[in-house]
Each structure stands twice: as C-alpha cells, then as structure tokens.
Motif scaffolding. Sequence first.
Motif, PDB file in Angstrom:
ATOM      1  N   GLU A 178      66.322  38.727  29.226  1.00  0.00           N
ATOM      2  CA  GLU A 178      65.959  37.643  30.145  1.00  0.00           C
ATOM      3  C   GLU A 178      64.993  36.644  29.532  1.00  0.00           C
ATOM      4  OE1 GLU A 178      63.521  41.324  31.054  1.00  0.00           O
ATOM      5  OE2 GLU A 178      65.650  40.836  30.805  1.00  0.00           O
ATOM      6  N   ARG A 179      64.413  36.973  28.367  1.00  0.00           N
ATOM      7  CA  ARG A 179      63.470  36.048  27.742  1.00  0.00           C
ATOM      8  C   ARG A 179      64.175  34.963  26.938  1.00  0.00           C
ATOM      9  NH1 ARG A 179      60.148  41.066  25.408  1.00  0.00           N
ATOM     10  NH2 ARG A 179      62.338  41.672  25.188  1.00  0.00           N
ATOM     11  N   ARG A 180      65.501  35.122  26.754  1.00  0.00           N
ATOM     12  CA  ARG A 180      66.251  34.063  26.098  1.00  0.00           C
ATOM     13  C   ARG A 180      66.636  33.002  27.120  1.00  0.00           C
ATOM     14  NH1 ARG A 180      69.010  38.243  22.841  1.00  0.00           N
ATOM     15  NH2 ARG A 180      70.666  38.273  24.409  1.00  0.00           N
ATOM     16  N   THR A 181      66.898  31.794  26.659  1.00  0.00           N
ATOM     17  CA  THR A 181      67.312  30.715  27.549  1.00  0.00           C
ATOM     18  C   THR A 181      68.601  31.106  28.266  1.00  0.00           C
ATOM     19  OG1 THR A 181      66.328  29.072  26.088  1.00  0.00           O
ATOM     20  CG2 THR A 181      67.980  28.292  27.675  1.00  0.00           C
ATOM     21  N   GLY A 182      68.635  30.879  29.571  1.00  0.00           N
ATOM     22  CA  GLY A 182      69.795  31.223  30.380  1.00  0.00           C
ATOM     23  C   GLY A 182      69.376  32.028  31.590  1.00  0.00           C
ATOM     24  N   LEU A 183      70.212  32.962  31.982  1.00  0.00           N
ATOM     25  CA  LEU A 183      69.944  33.762  33.177  1.00  0.00           C
ATOM     26  C   LEU A 183      68.714  34.642  32.979  1.00  0.00           C
ATOM     27  CD1 LEU A 183      71.011  34.781  35.995  1.00  0.00           C
ATOM     28  CD2 LEU A 183      72.159  36.599  34.707  1.00  0.00           C
ATOM     29  N   ASP A 184      67.824  34.658  33.991  1.00  0.00           N
ATOM     30  CA  ASP A 184      66.688  35.574  33.982  1.00  0.00           C
ATOM     31  C   ASP A 184      67.077  36.864  34.696  1.00  0.00           C
ATOM     32  OD1 ASP A 184      63.339  35.349  33.797  1.00  0.00           O
ATOM     33  OD2 ASP A 184      64.137  36.780  35.244  1.00  0.00           O
ATOM     34  N   HIS A 185      67.496  36.764  35.939  1.00  0.00           N
ATOM     35  CA  HIS A 185      67.980  37.922  36.669  1.00  0.00           C
ATOM     36  C   HIS A 185      68.665  37.468  37.943  1.00  0.00           C
ATOM     37  CE1 HIS A 185      64.282  37.174  38.927  1.00  0.00           C
ATOM     38  NE2 HIS A 185      64.754  37.962  39.863  1.00  0.00           N
ATOM     39  N   VAL A 186      69.314  38.402  38.637  1.00  0.00           N
ATOM     40  CA  VAL A 186      69.988  38.155  39.917  1.00  0.00           C
ATOM     41  C   VAL A 186      69.326  39.044  40.961  1.00  0.00           C
ATOM     42  CG1 VAL A 186      72.151  38.253  41.200  1.00  0.00           C
ATOM     43  CG2 VAL A 186      72.168  37.615  38.788  1.00  0.00           C
ATOM     44  N   SER A 187      69.005  38.457  42.124  1.00  0.00           N
ATOM     45  CA  SER A 187      68.307  39.192  43.175  1.00  0.00           C
ATOM     46  C   SER A 187      69.143  39.219  44.443  1.00  0.00           C
ATOM     47  CB  SER A 187      66.955  38.518  43.461  1.00  0.00           C
ATOM     48  OG  SER A 187      66.238  39.260  44.423  1.00  0.00           O
ATOM     49  N   PHE A 188      69.202  40.395  45.082  1.00  0.00           N
ATOM     50  CA  PHE A 188      69.952  40.588  46.321  1.00  0.00           C
ATOM     51  C   PHE A 188      68.968  40.709  47.479  1.00  0.00           C
ATOM     52  CE2 PHE A 188      72.416  42.569  42.875  1.00  0.00           C
ATOM     53  CZ  PHE A 188      73.562  41.778  42.929  1.00  0.00           C
ATOM     54  N   ALA A 189      69.215  39.953  48.561  1.00  0.00           N
ATOM     55  CA  ALA A 189      68.259  39.849  49.668  1.00  0.00           C
ATOM     56  C   ALA A 189      68.358  41.032  50.625  1.00  0.00           C
ATOM     57  CB  ALA A 189      68.485  38.546  50.428  1.00  0.00           C
ATOM     58  N   PHE A 229      62.008  48.148  55.083  1.00  0.00           N
ATOM     59  CA  PHE A 229      62.766  49.348  55.431  1.00  0.00           C
ATOM     60  C   PHE A 229      64.133  49.326  54.747  1.00  0.00           C
ATOM     61  CE2 PHE A 229      65.833  51.488  58.269  1.00  0.00           C
ATOM     62  CZ  PHE A 229      65.331  52.774  58.185  1.00  0.00           C
ATOM     63  N   GLU A 230      64.818  48.181  54.800  1.00  0.00           N
ATOM     64  CA  GLU A 230      66.115  48.081  54.124  1.00  0.00           C
ATOM     65  C   GLU A 230      65.937  48.199  52.607  1.00  0.00           C
ATOM     66  OE1 GLU A 230      70.011  45.129  53.714  1.00  0.00           O
ATOM     67  OE2 GLU A 230      68.319  44.539  54.986  1.00  0.00           O
ATOM     68  N   LEU A 231      64.854  47.632  52.086  1.00  0.00           N
ATOM     69  CA  LEU A 231      64.580  47.740  50.653  1.00  0.00           C
ATOM     70  C   LEU A 231      64.443  49.208  50.251  1.00  0.00           C
ATOM     71  CD1 LEU A 231      63.857  46.200  47.998  1.00  0.00           C
ATOM     72  CD2 LEU A 231      61.462  46.347  48.722  1.00  0.00           C
ATOM     73  N   GLU A 232      63.737  49.994  51.050  1.00  0.00           N
ATOM     74  CA  GLU A 232      63.571  51.414  50.752  1.00  0.00           C
ATOM     75  C   GLU A 232      64.917  52.143  50.782  1.00  0.00           C
ATOM     76  OE1 GLU A 232      60.832  52.516  53.769  1.00  0.00           O
ATOM     77  OE2 GLU A 232      59.055  51.785  52.695  1.00  0.00           O
ATOM     78  N   GLN A 233      65.791  51.728  51.692  1.00  0.00           N
ATOM     79  CA  GLN A 233      67.113  52.348  51.755  1.00  0.00           C
ATOM     80  C   GLN A 233      67.909  52.076  50.481  1.00  0.00           C
ATOM     81  OE1 GLN A 233      68.327  50.566  55.576  1.00  0.00           O
ATOM     82  NE2 GLN A 233      68.488  52.651  56.369  1.00  0.00           N
ATOM     83  N   TRP A 234      67.811  50.841  49.961  1.00  0.00           N
ATOM     84  CA  TRP A 234      68.541  50.501  48.736  1.00  0.00           C
ATOM     85  C   TRP A 234      67.929  51.190  47.525  1.00  0.00           C
ATOM     86  CZ3 TRP A 234      73.245  49.104  48.363  1.00  0.00           C
ATOM     87  CH2 TRP A 234      73.858  48.391  49.400  1.00  0.00           C
ATOM     88  N   ALA A 235      66.628  51.382  47.523  1.00  0.00           N
ATOM     89  CA  ALA A 235      66.012  52.146  46.432  1.00  0.00           C
ATOM     90  C   ALA A 235      66.542  53.576  46.439  1.00  0.00           C
ATOM     91  CB  ALA A 235      64.497  52.120  46.567  1.00  0.00           C
ATOM     92  N   ALA A 236      66.653  54.150  47.630  1.00  0.00           N
ATOM     93  CA  ALA A 236      67.210  55.497  47.747  1.00  0.00           C
ATOM     94  C   ALA A 236      68.669  55.527  47.326  1.00  0.00           C
ATOM     95  CB  ALA A 236      67.057  56.008  49.191  1.00  0.00           C
ATOM     96  N   ARG A 237      69.403  54.456  47.632  1.00  0.00           N
ATOM     97  CA  ARG A 237      70.808  54.378  47.233  1.00  0.00           C
ATOM     98  C   ARG A 237      70.932  54.365  45.711  1.00  0.00           C
ATOM     99  NH1 ARG A 237      75.874  55.852  47.527  1.00  0.00           N
ATOM    100  NH2 ARG A 237      77.371  54.208  47.033  1.00  0.00           N
ATOM    101  N   LEU A 238      70.049  53.645  45.026  1.00  0.00           N
ATOM    102  CA  LEU A 238      70.061  53.651  43.562  1.00  0.00           C
ATOM    103  C   LEU A 238      69.830  55.060  43.029  1.00  0.00           C
ATOM    104  CD1 LEU A 238      68.040  50.384  42.770  1.00  0.00           C
ATOM    105  CD2 LEU A 238      70.517  50.704  42.639  1.00  0.00           C
ATOM    106  N   GLU A 294      67.972  42.910  41.001  1.00  0.00           N
ATOM    107  CA  GLU A 294      66.844  43.221  41.873  1.00  0.00           C
ATOM    108  C   GLU A 294      67.265  43.217  43.327  1.00  0.00           C
ATOM    109  OE1 GLU A 294      62.493  41.234  42.213  1.00  0.00           O
ATOM    110  OE2 GLU A 294      64.153  40.011  42.930  1.00  0.00           O
ATOM    111  N   PHE A 295      66.686  44.122  44.099  1.00  0.00           N
ATOM    112  CA  PHE A 295      66.701  44.013  45.561  1.00  0.00           C
ATOM    113  C   PHE A 295      65.334  43.470  45.967  1.00  0.00           C
ATOM    114  CE2 PHE A 295      69.759  47.634  45.095  1.00  0.00           C
ATOM    115  CZ  PHE A 295      70.857  46.974  45.609  1.00  0.00           C
ATOM    116  N   PHE A 296      65.343  42.475  46.872  1.00  0.00           N
ATOM    117  CA  PHE A 296      64.085  41.820  47.251  1.00  0.00           C
ATOM    118  C   PHE A 296      63.992  41.708  48.765  1.00  0.00           C
ATOM    119  CE2 PHE A 296      61.454  38.221  48.418  1.00  0.00           C
ATOM    120  CZ  PHE A 296      60.323  38.406  47.630  1.00  0.00           C
ATOM    121  N   ALA A 297      62.805  41.967  49.312  1.00  0.00           N
ATOM    122  CA  ALA A 297      62.541  41.816  50.752  1.00  0.00           C
ATOM    123  C   ALA A 297      61.357  40.882  50.940  1.00  0.00           C
ATOM    124  CB  ALA A 297      62.247  43.167  51.387  1.00  0.00           C
ATOM    125  N   PRO A 298      61.410  39.977  51.912  1.00  0.00           N
ATOM    126  CA  PRO A 298      60.278  39.089  52.172  1.00  0.00           C
ATOM    127  C   PRO A 298      59.111  39.873  52.748  1.00  0.00           C
ATOM    128  CG  PRO A 298      61.927  38.847  53.884  1.00  0.00           C
ATOM    129  CD  PRO A 298      62.531  39.742  52.849  1.00  0.00           C
TER     130      PRO A 298
END
Length: 562
Positions: free
Chosen positions: A499-510, A515-524, A554-558
């Motif tokens: 990700e330190r090269r020019t271009g895509l850094d990462h993709v994040s899923f909302a 609580f939903e974030l914790e569920q996805w962590a458990a799913r991983l 990444e999974f991300f929660a506000p």
Amino acid sequence: MGDAGARDHDLVGDERTGAFRSSTLAAEFTSLADPVVESAWSRLQREGHVDSPFLSWQWYSAMRDCPELCAAVTVLACWSDREIVGLLPLERATRNGLRVVGIAGWQWAGPDHAEVIGPAAKRVAIARAILQALHRDRSWDVLDFDGIHPDGALATALPTVLHAPHFVHRSAEPLPITYVPLGGRILSPRARKRLGKDLRQVEATGGRFEKVTSPDRFPALLEDLMDMHVARFGSRSQVFSTPARRRFHHLAAQRLGSAGMARMHVLQVGETVAAVNYTLAWRGTILYYSSGMRPDIAANPGSTVRALSMIAAADDGFTEADLLRGEHSYKGHFEAVVRNDVRRRVIRVGPRVVATAAVRTARGAVHRIRGVEGVPSVAEQPTRTSARLVRNSRPAAVRPASASLRPIHTAQRAPRPTASDSPGGSVMSSFPALAHVAVTVTDLERSAHWYTALFGSEAVLDEDEAVGGFHHTVYLLSGGQLFGLHSHPRSDAGGPFDERRTGLDHVSFACTDRFELEQWAARLDELGIAHGGIVDAHYGSGVSFRDPDGIALEFFAPPSRT
C-alpha cells in the motif's frame, strides 16, 4: 420430486412451447382470459385449494374484465396429465430500467397472503415447476414476491430453484400483519371506553351503525368509501386512483358479495355517511381491506365503525380479524397479535442488472448523503472533513493493514460547475459516489474461492471482458456496490501488494456499528483469516486483514453517537 439435483434432472424445459415438465407436472404461461383457466380456477377454489380472497376467482375475474389493468398480466398454469392442478397469476412492470415480475396487482391492489393455488400436499412441487418456468423465461430481471407466506410453497421453493450463480436473493423483508382474536376481549379498556362515548354522540344525532351484506347496496357505499379515501389521502391513494381501478373494485365487490365473501359496514351521523369499511370474509376470518371516513363530521368515525364491525363479526361466528399490512395507530386499540408475511426478491444476474446496480448505487449514495442524512454535497461544505462524512452517511473510512486508523485530510471547496463548464450545457448537481471497486489478482481461482467464502455469496459475473482483454469475476455486495477481481493475461506482478506504492492503499467495507464490526471480526476467525483485531479511534473502529495477494482490506464502523 426429490432433492435439488433430482429436480434439475427431472424438470426439462421446452424452449419452443414455454412448457417446463417433470414426470408429473408441466408449467406454462397462459392468459387470464383463457376459459380453461377460469374453469380450473373455479374448480380449485371449490375444492378448497385457494387460501385467500385475494387469490379468489371473483377477485381475478374482475381484473380480467378491466382490460387496462390486465394488459401485463399472465398466468402460470401447472398441469398434471390433462388437468390444471396449480396456478399463479403474475404481472410484469418496468421499474428503474429493470423488468420486474410480481403477483398480479401487487403494485396497486395490495394483495396480502399470496401463494400458489393448488392442493396443499402438492404446492411445493407446483411452486418448483412454476419457478422453473420463470428460471427459463429471460424476459425479467427482478422477481418481486411481495406479501407471501414466510413458510409457504413459494418461499420454500425459491432458493432451491432460483439459486447462485445466476440469481441473487435479497434478504427477506418481514411484513407485519395484525390479527385480532374475536373469541374474547376485542378492545383494550381505554378503547372500549372511548367507543361508548363516540357511539352515544352518533346516536344523539339520529345516526346508526349498519352491517350491509346485500351486493345491491355495494355500488353507492363503495363510491362513498372511494371518494372519502381519495379526499383524505390524495396522491398517496393508489388503490382507487384511476377510473379503471375503481371499476375493478366495483366488479370485485359485486362478485365477492354475491359469493358471501364481502360486506360493508357503515356509520351514519344523522343522514350523512361518516365512515365505510370494506371487508372480505374468508373461512372464519374477516379481512379489513379498505375504509373511508370523514373526521370532520364525527369524532373518530373510522375507529368507531371498525370496532363495531369486529363486534358484529364476532356475533356472526368469525374467529379472527385480519387487519392486513401497514403501520396504523388504530391497530394499537385492539387486543391483537402480529404474524408476518414476507417480501422476497430475486435478481437475475446479467449485464442489464449489473449496469443498473452501478448507476443506482451512485445516485442512491448521493441522495442518502444530501437528502436522507441532511448532509450537503462535497462542493457545498468547505470545512467538513471526510471523517465527519463517515459519521453522517456511513461511507467507509480507510486505513492500510500495517498502519493505525487515521482521518483523511479536509476536503477543500470545489467550484460549483456551471452550464458553460459542462460539455453538454447541463449542470452536474454533485460528484457521483463509488459504483464499484476492482482489484488485480495473481491467481484468479484462488482469489475467487477466498472472496466467495468472505462474502458468503457466489460471483454474479464470471467472464472474459471483450473490450479490455481481461477476465473479471464480479460480486454484488448487499449495499448494491460491485467488487471485481481482474486477471490480466500479460500482467506484470511486480512483487507483492504494498500500500506504500502509488495506487490503491486499501479497500474498506462499511459496518453499521461496533456490534456488527465484532461479528465480522468473529467471522474472519471462523474462516481462518488473520487480522489485526479491532482498533479504535475517535472517528471510528476498524479490523484490518489481507487477501491472498496481500491486498489490504478492512471492516470499518463509525463511532457511536453516544
């Protein structure tokens, strides 16, 4: 018919005739005006194989006799040998550029409790044969079964016949239906007290409540009801909004009434009609289809006529009142229970759907940001940070797998475009949202297997792209966005992803919240995918992980609003 594999083997489609046969059943399209359909429908209803007045022949024969309403209506008839054993009336429409099929009348008549018509013991087999016919019929993009039984034949057969990779199922949408048992206390104590007071006021004017079962009186009462309904709801009133729809209801009420399946309840104040209820009678249940009222000439006329009609129905031996779908405050006045119908939607995967999904995702995100959440466009907010936009509209904030969460720099004010700036002379209202993300992978088979497990769904497209000379495997995410895996024949891998090269850094899923974030962590963890755990910051929380090529995800929660 055995398991899914046996069904696929036994059911054979004839592309020339449109018939789809198993060893015992054949489903084919026919017309609502076909006399053979009328004869079979009437026979199946007499034999007790119709489960709702909204599926009765009285209801659909009225639709047949209104040509403006049935031009797009067809019937799938299921044959066994030389006899029709099952039916399903369907209607086609175009919505947002997509060709949609639903239960006939679903756009305006509101028929609840939809199901295939046929003997209960054969319904699942009938539903499968009918759905196989729809599987092979490529003239639709979306199947919208709105108001079906959650455990009925259609709901049971849908995932076994219309399945991945050619079809995508939306999550079932529950439709709460309020039922009032009529064998005991019908009204709450407060409602009973108010009913007594309102009824005394009506009687003081010389008014009265009346139950009407004679079809000869239906036309005038139905006109009163429709006029009051339209006057009250205006453009929101779809069910009586056109002359053709009003004519349909006159025909249906006459035919249902002649069969003892409809009744009107009237409340008069003096000599003026203050409220009319239109109800359907079906096997011990009275269904409250529609009403009209004039609250300007009486206190609570709708509640009064509704409560009195339930008391009258209980006296007539009805055991339950079905208030149908919809959120209405009056339903809280009764000692009621709630059971659900469901809305089930199935999307046929194809270029039209993928293209439409991309456009709708972009437009919908703009409307959500500007309208639903009350946030102005980027061009209208010079000082809001991207992190603030994340909190308000839930697009995913981002971070690489190897770094801590960090906000994006403040967006500077962009000049508003003018007609002279635009090549076509039109003005763009705001910058469009993301429609899809595509990443290049080194081993498409490996990555497709990995992402299928992560997303929990099959790809909706998996094909060579003729123009670009590459292969793409595309997934449709629950929010309508697309995520693609690209494989290029002459790819220069250039080492592992960084990700330190020019271009895509990462993709994040909302995620909606922590609580939903914790569920996805458990799913991983369940999938055996390594991740960095939940990392918190003032603008949100995230879980970072990588795909087989090391691409940062990444999974991300506000942040919590509290």
